[in-house]
Motif scaffolding. Structure first.
Motif, short mmCIF file in Angstrom:
data_model
loop_
_atom_site.label_atom_id
_atom_site.label_comp_id
_atom_site.label_asym_id
_atom_site.label_seq_id
_atom_site.Cartn_x
_atom_site.Cartn_y
_atom_site.Cartn_z
N ARG A 1 47.66 -40.97 -4.01
CA ARG A 1 47.85 -39.75 -3.25
C ARG A 1 47.18 -39.91 -1.88
O ARG A 1 46.05 -40.37 -1.79
CB ARG A 1 47.27 -38.55 -3.99
CG ARG A 1 47.56 -37.27 -3.23
CD ARG A 1 47.64 -36.11 -4.09
NE ARG A 1 48.01 -34.94 -3.28
CZ ARG A 1 48.12 -33.76 -3.74
NH1 ARG A 1 47.90 -33.54 -5.02
NH2 ARG A 1 48.45 -32.76 -2.96
N TYR B 1 52.53 -39.28 -1.82
CA TYR B 1 52.15 -40.42 -2.64
C TYR B 1 52.73 -41.68 -2.01
O TYR B 1 53.88 -41.69 -1.58
CB TYR B 1 52.67 -40.28 -4.07
CG TYR B 1 52.02 -39.14 -4.80
CD1 TYR B 1 50.90 -39.34 -5.60
CD2 TYR B 1 52.50 -37.84 -4.67
CE1 TYR B 1 50.29 -38.29 -6.25
CE2 TYR B 1 51.89 -36.78 -5.33
CZ TYR B 1 50.79 -37.02 -6.11
OH TYR B 1 50.18 -35.97 -6.75
N ASN C 1 51.70 -41.88 -10.60
CA ASN C 1 50.33 -42.32 -10.86
C ASN C 1 50.31 -43.55 -11.76
O ASN C 1 49.49 -44.45 -11.57
CB ASN C 1 49.50 -41.20 -11.48
CG ASN C 1 49.15 -40.13 -10.47
OD1 ASN C 1 49.00 -40.40 -9.30
ND2 ASN C 1 49.03 -38.90 -10.93
N ALA D 1 52.49 -32.76 -0.94
CA ALA D 1 51.76 -33.81 -1.65
C ALA D 1 52.44 -35.13 -1.32
O ALA D 1 53.64 -35.29 -1.51
CB ALA D 1 51.79 -33.56 -3.15
N VAL E 1 55.03 -36.76 -10.70
CA VAL E 1 53.68 -37.11 -10.27
C VAL E 1 53.00 -38.00 -11.31
O VAL E 1 52.37 -39.01 -10.96
CB VAL E 1 52.84 -35.83 -10.01
CG1 VAL E 1 51.38 -36.17 -9.82
CG2 VAL E 1 53.38 -35.10 -8.79
#
Length: 100
Positions: free
Chosen positions: A17, A32, A11, A30, A7
């Motif tokens: 997200r 992305y 980023n 989750a 994660v």
């Protein structure tokens, strides 16, 4: 698997997200995404079950960025599921995840 490292790397590589409000991705996943061509997106979906963590990577065509996580893609061009530590090792190498 160390999903926190993944994660953090996503980023840093300009992935955003995406709210998972539809039924195409598992509830609680989750998501992305990053646009790599016009309406073609690279997605990473992190599923957390009680017993396993599973990461899915896919390249898919959506109507637009806001439709990700709400409806199914127009087309899936690539799909990879990572469920085991050896697969994750190669995946981390691919993403060049640092220990920082």
């Amino acid at each position: 698997m160390d999903c926190q490292k993944i994660v953090k790397s996503l980023n840093h590589k300009d992935f955003k997200r995406v709210p998972n409000k539809g039924s195409w991705f598992q509830e609680g996943a989750a998501v992305y995404a990053k646009e790599i061509r016009h309406n073609i997106f690279l997605l990473f979906v992190i599923l957390k079950d009680i017993e396993i963590e599973n990461i899915q990577a896919l390249i898919a065509h959506f109507d637009n960025f806001s439709s990700i996580g709400q409806k199914e893609p127009e087309q899936v061009m690539f799909y990879l599921s990572i469920k085991d530590k050896e697969d994750l090792h190669y995946f981390e190498k691919f993403l060049k995840i640092s220990d920082n």
